[in-house]
Write an enzyme that holds these catalytic residues in place. Structure first.
Site: not given
Length: 256
Positions: A6, A8-9, A100, A108-110
């Site tokens: 995963d 992330g920023n 949406y 993608a994480d959502r």
């Protein structure tokens, strides 16, 4: 074993699954400049230290950093050539209808969190993901991604305050003695801890008013422990929700 990544920023979280069981996990800094070989050495080192360097049968990844994702593809092909790679992106099977305006805008994480939340807890649900941003993802009773709220994250807000206010400094995040700060450090800590807890409770309450029945509220993300004890609306804390979602998506796309 399944390796899940995963990206992330701010941080990259890696996990190792044996069947349904998360047997190990690691958190490292995200560096978009890290090459595929550097990433491969890093992951191999972590696996070796845990005595799990061999036996990777699959890789599942989601990322909010496009440059890093390119390197993951190269790394996986070189370092784990016999392991199928599943990247969460448009066209991949997730089983999550995305209601949406433009589904391609959804991180993608959502989607991964939505699938994990619905699979583990049913719906309706609200996932509060404390990361670089604080995401509120809304899941319907049928497992649909309905949308949500994106808010500045805890660390971003602290950094902005310290950089824009001449007499304020970046403080260690900790619960103060009281919500009424008796010095600058405690006043800042109160603003962080109680302010973000109130933000969570306020937004969750407003979202819940739009849903037909009471949602289960799940908190995840590396910064969740900062405010979780002061949140009144969170039902479940699952720090590995995203990793579980990556496992579920891999299973949907790679036959046994």
């Amino acid at each position: 074993m399944l390796l899940v990544i995963d990206i992330g920023n701010t941080h990259t979280v890696l996990g190792l699954f044996s069947g349904d069981t998360l047997v190990d996990h690691w958190r490292v800094a995200t560096d978009a400049r890290r090459t595929a070989d550097e990433l491969g050495f890093l992951i191999r080192g972590l696996l070796g230290q845990a005595r799990r360097a061999d036996g990777i049968t699959g890789v599942s990844c989601c990322s909010t950093v496009p440059a890093a994702l390119r390197e993951v593809r190269t790394m996986s092909a070189r370092w784990f050539p016999d392991a199928p790679l599943v990247v969460v992106e448009p066209g991949i099977r997730t089983g999550v209808p995305v209601l949406y305006d433009n589904p391609r805008e959804v991180g993608a994480d959502r989607i991964v969190n939505t699938l994990a939340a619905f699979t583990l807890h049913g719906g309706p649900a609200i996932v509060v993901d404390f990361g670089t941003s604080t995401n509120f993802d809304v899941v319907s009773a049928r497992g649909e991604f309905l949308g949500g709220v994106l808010a500045p994250g805890i660390d971003i807000s602290i950094d902005a305050l310290a950089s824009r206010a001449a007499q304020l400094v970046k403080v260690q995040v900790a619960k103060p003695r009281s919500v009424i700060g008796k010095n600058t450090v405690e006043a800042l800590q109160a603003g962080i801890v109680y302010g973000f807890a109130a933000q969570v409770d306020g937004i969750v309450t407003r979202i819940a008013e739009q849903l037909p029945s009471r949602p289960v509220v799940i908190a995840t993300g590396g910064l969740a422990p900062v405010v979780l004890d002061e949140c009144r609306t969170v039902d479940v804390h699952d720090p590995w929700l995203t990793l579980t979602g990556l496992r579920l998506i891999f299973e949907r796309n790679v036959p046994e």
